[in-house]
Motif scaffolding. Structure first.
Motif, PDB file in Angstrom:
ATOM      1  N   LEU A  67       0.796  -1.309  -0.044  1.00 37.05           N
ATOM      2  CA  LEU A  67      -0.108   0.105  -0.033  1.00 37.05           C
ATOM      3  C   LEU A  67       0.944   1.340  -0.153  1.00 37.05           C
ATOM      4  CD1 LEU A  67      -2.443  -1.068   2.869  1.00 37.05           C
ATOM      5  CD2 LEU A  67      -3.086  -0.941   0.392  1.00 37.05           C
ATOM      6  N   PRO A  68       0.176   2.401  -0.378  1.00 37.10           N
ATOM      7  CA  PRO A  68       0.868   3.739  -0.453  1.00 37.10           C
ATOM      8  C   PRO A  68       1.512   3.967   1.120  1.00 37.10           C
ATOM      9  CG  PRO A  68      -1.357   4.203  -0.967  1.00 37.10           C
ATOM     10  CD  PRO A  68      -0.788   2.728  -0.892  1.00 37.10           C
ATOM     11  N   GLY A  69       2.352   4.865   1.233  1.00 39.59           N
ATOM     12  CA  GLY A  69       2.974   5.301   2.662  1.00 39.59           C
ATOM     13  C   GLY A  69       1.846   6.201   3.132  1.00 39.59           C
ATOM     14  N   GLN A  70       1.963   6.488   4.643  1.00 39.80           N
ATOM     15  CA  GLN A  70       0.948   7.391   5.093  1.00 39.80           C
ATOM     16  C   GLN A  70       1.702   8.277   6.291  1.00 39.80           C
ATOM     17  OE1 GLN A  70      -2.167   4.572   6.328  1.00 39.80           O
ATOM     18  NE2 GLN A  70      -1.279   4.838   8.470  1.00 39.80           N
ATOM     19  N   GLU A  71       1.011   8.999   7.054  1.00 38.61           N
ATOM     20  CA  GLU A  71       1.426   9.628   8.163  1.00 38.61           C
ATOM     21  C   GLU A  71       0.808   8.920   9.486  1.00 38.61           C
ATOM     22  OE1 GLU A  71       1.671  13.780   8.013  1.00 38.61           O
ATOM     23  OE2 GLU A  71       3.129  13.563   6.528  1.00 38.61           O
ATOM     24  N   ASN A  72       1.337   9.097  10.546  1.00 38.76           N
ATOM     25  CA  ASN A  72       0.887   8.649  11.743  1.00 38.76           C
ATOM     26  C   ASN A  72       0.361   7.371  11.973  1.00 38.76           C
ATOM     27  OD1 ASN A  72       1.349  11.294  12.811  1.00 38.76           O
ATOM     28  ND2 ASN A  72      -0.757  11.824  11.900  1.00 38.76           N
ATOM     29  N   TYR A  73       1.308   6.173  11.995  1.00 43.68           N
ATOM     30  CA  TYR A  73       0.877   4.882  12.079  1.00 43.68           C
ATOM     31  C   TYR A  73       0.691   4.798  13.603  1.00 43.68           C
ATOM     32  CZ  TYR A  73       2.744   3.777   7.355  1.00 43.68           C
ATOM     33  OH  TYR A  73       2.859   4.024   6.066  1.00 43.68           O
ATOM     34  N   PRO A  74      -0.295   4.354  14.167  1.00 40.28           N
ATOM     35  CA  PRO A  74      -0.578   4.400  15.605  1.00 40.28           C
ATOM     36  C   PRO A  74      -0.001   3.251  16.316  1.00 40.28           C
ATOM     37  CG  PRO A  74      -2.367   3.258  14.493  1.00 40.28           C
ATOM     38  CD  PRO A  74      -1.350   3.704  13.433  1.00 40.28           C
ATOM     39  N   ALA A  75       0.202   3.269  17.646  1.00 45.79           N
ATOM     40  CA  ALA A  75       0.738   2.393  18.454  1.00 45.79           C
ATOM     41  C   ALA A  75      -0.336   1.352  19.127  1.00 45.79           C
ATOM     42  CB  ALA A  75       1.883   2.625  19.438  1.00 45.79           C
ATOM     43  N   VAL A  76      -0.218   0.254  18.725  1.00 49.67           N
ATOM     44  CA  VAL A  76      -1.543  -0.606  19.216  1.00 49.67           C
ATOM     45  C   VAL A  76      -0.986  -1.738  19.820  1.00 49.67           C
ATOM     46  CG1 VAL A  76      -4.003  -1.698  18.766  1.00 49.67           C
ATOM     47  CG2 VAL A  76      -3.238   0.515  17.863  1.00 49.67           C
ATOM     48  N   ASN A  77      -1.497  -2.223  21.274  1.00 46.66           N
ATOM     49  CA  ASN A  77      -1.273  -3.598  21.664  1.00 46.66           C
ATOM     50  C   ASN A  77      -2.336  -4.539  21.341  1.00 46.66           C
ATOM     51  OD1 ASN A  77      -0.365  -5.624  23.389  1.00 46.66           O
ATOM     52  ND2 ASN A  77       0.432  -4.300  24.959  1.00 46.66           N
ATOM     53  N   ALA A  78      -1.879  -5.603  20.467  1.00 48.19           N
ATOM     54  CA  ALA A  78      -2.859  -6.710  20.302  1.00 48.19           C
ATOM     55  C   ALA A  78      -2.224  -7.930  20.017  1.00 48.19           C
ATOM     56  CB  ALA A  78      -3.562  -6.357  18.947  1.00 48.19           C
ATOM     57  N   ASN A  79      -2.722  -8.996  20.671  1.00 42.54           N
ATOM     58  CA  ASN A  79      -2.210 -10.553  20.543  1.00 42.54           C
ATOM     59  C   ASN A  79      -0.821 -10.720  21.055  1.00 42.54           C
ATOM     60  OD1 ASN A  79      -4.497 -11.346  19.257  1.00 42.54           O
ATOM     61  ND2 ASN A  79      -4.041 -10.354  17.306  1.00 42.54           N
ATOM     62  N   GLN A  84       4.171   0.031  17.425  1.00 37.77           N
ATOM     63  CA  GLN A  84       4.883   1.395  17.739  1.00 37.77           C
ATOM     64  C   GLN A  84       4.436   2.399  16.806  1.00 37.77           C
ATOM     65  OE1 GLN A  84       9.284   0.912  18.474  1.00 37.77           O
ATOM     66  NE2 GLN A  84       9.148  -1.190  18.682  1.00 37.77           N
ATOM     67  N   MET A  85       4.564   3.602  17.240  1.00 39.98           N
ATOM     68  CA  MET A  85       4.210   4.836  16.527  1.00 39.98           C
ATOM     69  C   MET A  85       5.230   5.115  15.617  1.00 39.98           C
ATOM     70  SD  MET A  85       2.582   7.280  19.280  1.00 39.98           S
ATOM     71  CE  MET A  85       3.165   8.762  18.600  1.00 39.98           C
ATOM     72  N   LEU A  86       4.783   5.785  14.259  1.00 39.27           N
ATOM     73  CA  LEU A  86       5.753   6.234  13.445  1.00 39.27           C
ATOM     74  C   LEU A  86       5.199   7.272  12.701  1.00 39.27           C
ATOM     75  CD1 LEU A  86       8.544   5.546  12.363  1.00 39.27           C
ATOM     76  CD2 LEU A  86       7.289   4.230  10.703  1.00 39.27           C
ATOM     77  N   ALA A  87       5.684   8.314  12.662  1.00 36.96           N
ATOM     78  CA  ALA A  87       5.257   9.679  12.089  1.00 36.96           C
ATOM     79  C   ALA A  87       4.882   9.585  10.714  1.00 36.96           C
ATOM     80  CB  ALA A  87       6.087  10.981  12.371  1.00 36.96           C
ATOM     81  N   ARG A  88       6.039   8.984   9.722  1.00 39.71           N
ATOM     82  CA  ARG A  88       5.560   8.863   8.312  1.00 39.71           C
ATOM     83  C   ARG A  88       6.466   7.755   7.979  1.00 39.71           C
ATOM     84  NH1 ARG A  88       8.608  13.267   8.620  1.00 39.71           N
ATOM     85  NH2 ARG A  88       6.866  14.558   9.134  1.00 39.71           N
ATOM     86  N   TRP A  89       5.988   7.206   6.833  1.00 39.01           N
ATOM     87  CA  TRP A  89       7.025   6.041   6.061  1.00 39.01           C
ATOM     88  C   TRP A  89       6.437   5.937   4.713  1.00 39.01           C
ATOM     89  CZ3 TRP A  89      11.388   4.775   7.701  1.00 39.01           C
ATOM     90  CH2 TRP A  89      12.174   3.936   7.166  1.00 39.01           C
TER      91      TRP A  89
END
Length: 522
Positions: A67-79, A84-89
Motif C-alpha cells: 500500500l502507499p505510505g502514510q502519516e501517523n501509524y498508531p501504536a496498538v497492543n494486540a495479540n 509502535q508509532m511512526l510519524a511517516r513512512w
C-alpha cells in the motif's frame, strides 16, 4: 507461497501482492511492528500478521498487499505484540489470511508424514513439546505449614497437579518446579527435572507434608533468589513466575520478599484459600499481605478460592493467567531493563538541520523502551572538543519527559574529540549506575574523524560492562566506527551516507540491544 523468516520486513518483498509462509515460534519481543491494520513497510511481516490476528505464533500462510505510505501509524497492543508509532513512512502493507494455501500446506505435511493406519500416530509427538503458546518457567510455592494440615495439603497437591496438566508442560512449553513453604523452605524439584506432565504429576503425588509455621515470606524470598538459575533449568527470555499458595495467612512478613522478587524480575501470583475470618484478622501481621507481595496490585496477580474443596472450576482460569505472556509486568525484558546513553556529535560539520535528524533518531530508539524509575533509563551527552551532559539516567524517569528533554537539546558546534567524550560518559554518566540491575549500552553518533584516539576509551567502556554501538554518518571513517564498537563488531557498527538514512536504522539498533540483552546472563 514463499517461506520467509521472523525478521522479513514488508520492504523486503518484491511483489505488489505476495503469499508468504511465516515460521512457527518467532519470539514475540523481537518483532518490530509500526501501525495497526495498515503497517509501515519497515514492520516485520510475520509480526504484523500476529498483531492483526491473521496467524498465531504457530506461524502460517499470509497474503501481503503493498500500500502507499502514510502519516501517523498508531501504536496498538494486540495479540501479545505492542506495535509502535511512526510519524511517516514511504510505503505500507496490509495482511490477510491466505486460506487455500494454508490448507494445502497442512494437507501435504500430514500425508507425507506417514500413511494413516487409523491409529493416532501423530498425537504423542505434539504432546512432548507441550503448549508452545504458553512460555513460562513456573515455581509452585505450596503451603506445607500446620495451618493447612495433612488433609488439605493433599487437596492442594491435587489442585497443583491439575493446573500443571492444564498448562501443557513440555520441552517447548511451560516448565514447572515445586517449593514447599513451612518453617524453612525446601525446593522439592526444579524446572529442569521433568518436562512431561505425567512425571510432574508423579513427583507432586510423592511430596511429603512437612508442617511448621507458614513462613511464606522466607520461602518466597528464597525461591526468587535461588530457584531460577540457568543451572536449575531457567530459560533465557522466558517469564519467571512464582505461584504462592497460602492457606489462611503467612506467619512472617511477606512485603520484603515481594520487593526482592520484583528486583529479580519474577512475577508473583498469590492464590489465597480460606481467607482469615473477622475474628482471625487480629492474628494477621499485615492485613494487606496479598497486595504487597504480588507483582502488581492490579487484580490480575491475586486469586481467591473459598476452600480446597471443589476447586476444579478454578483450574483453567488460573492456567490461562499463567500463560498470558503480555501481562507479566515484572519480567525483565530488554525493553524494561536497560540503560542507554546516547553520545551525540555536536561538531560544526553536522549543521543545525542534520543535528535535528540525529535527535529524531535518538527519540525513535528511546521510544521503544519502557522508561520508569524501576524500568529502563536514558541519558544523553553532546560533545565537540568539550562534553556536556544534557541529562543523566536519573534526571527523567518517564518517557514523556525523556522525549521532551531530547527535543530541547541545543546544538553546540565545534571540533570532534570522540575518545575524550567516551571516557567522560563512562565516568560521569555510567559511573553512578555501576551496581544497578540494568544492562548498560552506549550509542555513539558521529559524522566525522575523531581528533583523538577512540580505541582506548572504547575498550575501557567495554571493560566497565558497557556494550558500545557506533552509528556513523557521512564522513565518519568506518575503521573508527569498528574500533569503538563491541564484539562482534559487524553487528554493532552502523553507517549511512546521509543523515536521512538514520531513520531506517532505528529497528536494527533496537533489535541489536535486545539481542545483546538476551545473550547476557540474565
Amino acid at each position: 507461497s514463499t517461506a520467509i523468516t521472523c525478521f522479513t520486513r514488508g520492504l523486503d518483498l518484491q511483489k505488489e501482492t505476495e503469499d508468504v509462509l511465516c515460521p512457527a515460534n518467532c519470539p514475540l519481543w523481537q518483532f518490530y511492528v509500526f501501525g495497526d491494520g495498515v503497517y509501515a513497510s519497515l514492520s516485520s511481516v510475520c509480526g504484523a500478521a500476529i498483531h492483526r490476528g491473521v496467524i498465531t505464533s504457530a506461524g502460517g500462510a499470509v497474503k501481503v498487499q503493498t500500500l502507499p505510505g502514510q502519516e501517523n501509524y498508531p501504536a496498538v497492543n494486540a495479540n501479545g505484540i505492542q506495535s509502535q508509532m511512526l510519524a511517516r513512512w514511504a510505503s505500507s502493507f496490509a495482511v490477510t489470511r491466505s486460506k487455500d494455501i494454508a490448507l494445502e500446506a497442512v494437507g501435504r505435511s500430514i500425508s507425507t508424514a506417514r500413511p494413516s493406519t487409523g491409529k493416532r500416530s501423530k498425537k504423542p509427538l505434539e504432546k512432548k513439546s507441550g503448549n508452545k503458546d504458553c512460555k513460562a518457567d513456573i515455581a509452585f510455592l505450596i503451603d506445607g505449614s500446620y495451618n493447612i494440615g495433612q488433609r488439605r495439603f493433599n487437596l492442594q497437591k491435587n489442585f497443583v497437579g491439575k493446573v500443571a496438566v492444564m498448562l501443557g508442560i513440555g520441552t517447548e512449553g511451560p516448565h514447572v518446579g515445586v517449593v514447599q513453604a513451612s518453617e524453612y523452605p525446601k525446593i522439592e524439584f526444579y524446572l529442569k527435572n521433568f518436562t512431561a506432565a505425567k512425571d510432574v504429576l508423579f513427583a507432586i503425588k510423592e511430596l511429603g507434608f512437612r508442617g511448621g509455621n507458614s513462613n511464606t515470606g522466607k520461602a518466597l524470598k528464597y525461591t526468587a533468589q535461588k530457584f531460577f538459575s540457568l543451572e536449575n533449568g531457567a530459560r533465557k527470555g522466558i517469564p519467571k513466575i512464582i505461584v504462592v499458595f497460602i492457606d489462611g495467612w503467612p506467619s512472617d512478613d511477606i512485603e520484603e520478599a515481594g520487593i526482592v522478587a520484583r528486583e529479580f524480575g519474577v512475577n508473583v501470583f498469590i492464590v489465597s484459600v480460606a481467607k482469615p475470618t473477622t475474628e482471625e484478622l487480629g492474628m494477621v501481621q499485615d492485613i494487606a499481605f496479598v497486595d504487597k507481595a504480588v507483582c502488581r496490585n492490579n487484580g490480575f496477580f491475586s486469586y481467591q478460592m473459598p476452600t480446597w474443596f471443589g476447586t476444579t472450576k478454578y483450574v483453567k482460569p488460573l492456567a490461562q493467567k499463567l500463560c498470558s505472556h503480555e501481562q507479566m509486568l515484572c519480567s525483565k525484558t530488554c525493553y524494561n531493563s536497560v540503560n542507554i546513553a546516547f553520545l551525540i556529535d555536536g561538531s560544526s560539520s553536522v549543521g543545525d538541520s542534520n543535528f535535528r535528524l540525529m535527535l529524531e533518531f535518538i527519540s525513535n530508539v528511546a521510544k521503544a523502551f519502557e522508561i520508569s524509575d524501576i524500568g529502563s533509563k536514558i541519558a544523553t551527552v553532546q560533545f565537540t572538543y568539550d562534553q556536556r551532559t544534557e541529562f543523566g539516567f536519573t534526571d527523567h524517569i518517564t518517557k514523556e519527559k525523556v522525549l521532551s528533554a531530547i527535543q530541547n537539546i541545543r546544538y553546540m558546534s565545534g571540533g570532534t574529540a570522540t575518545g575524550d567524550a567516551i571516557s567522560f560518559t563512562t565516568r560521569n554518566v555510567f559511573g553512578p549506575m555501576k551496581d544497578g540491575p540494568n544492562k548498560n549500552f552506549l550509542i555513539v553518533l558521529t559524522d566525522g574523524q575523531s581528533y583523538d584516539d577512540v580505541r582506548g576509551p572504547a575498550a575501557a567502556a567495554q571493560k566497565a560492562g558497557i556494550t558500545v554501538f557506533s552509528v556513523g554518518v557521512a564522513w565518519a571513517p568506518v575503521d573508527d566506527l569498528k574500533d569503538m564498537a563491541s564484539e562482534p563488531r559487524e553487528s554493532h557498527t552502523f553507517f549511512t551516507r546521509e543523515f536521512t538514512g538514520l531513520e531506517q536504522m532505528v529497528p536494527d539498533v533496537i533489535r541489536g540491544i535486545c539481542r545483546d540483552f538476551l545473550d547476557s546472563k540474565q
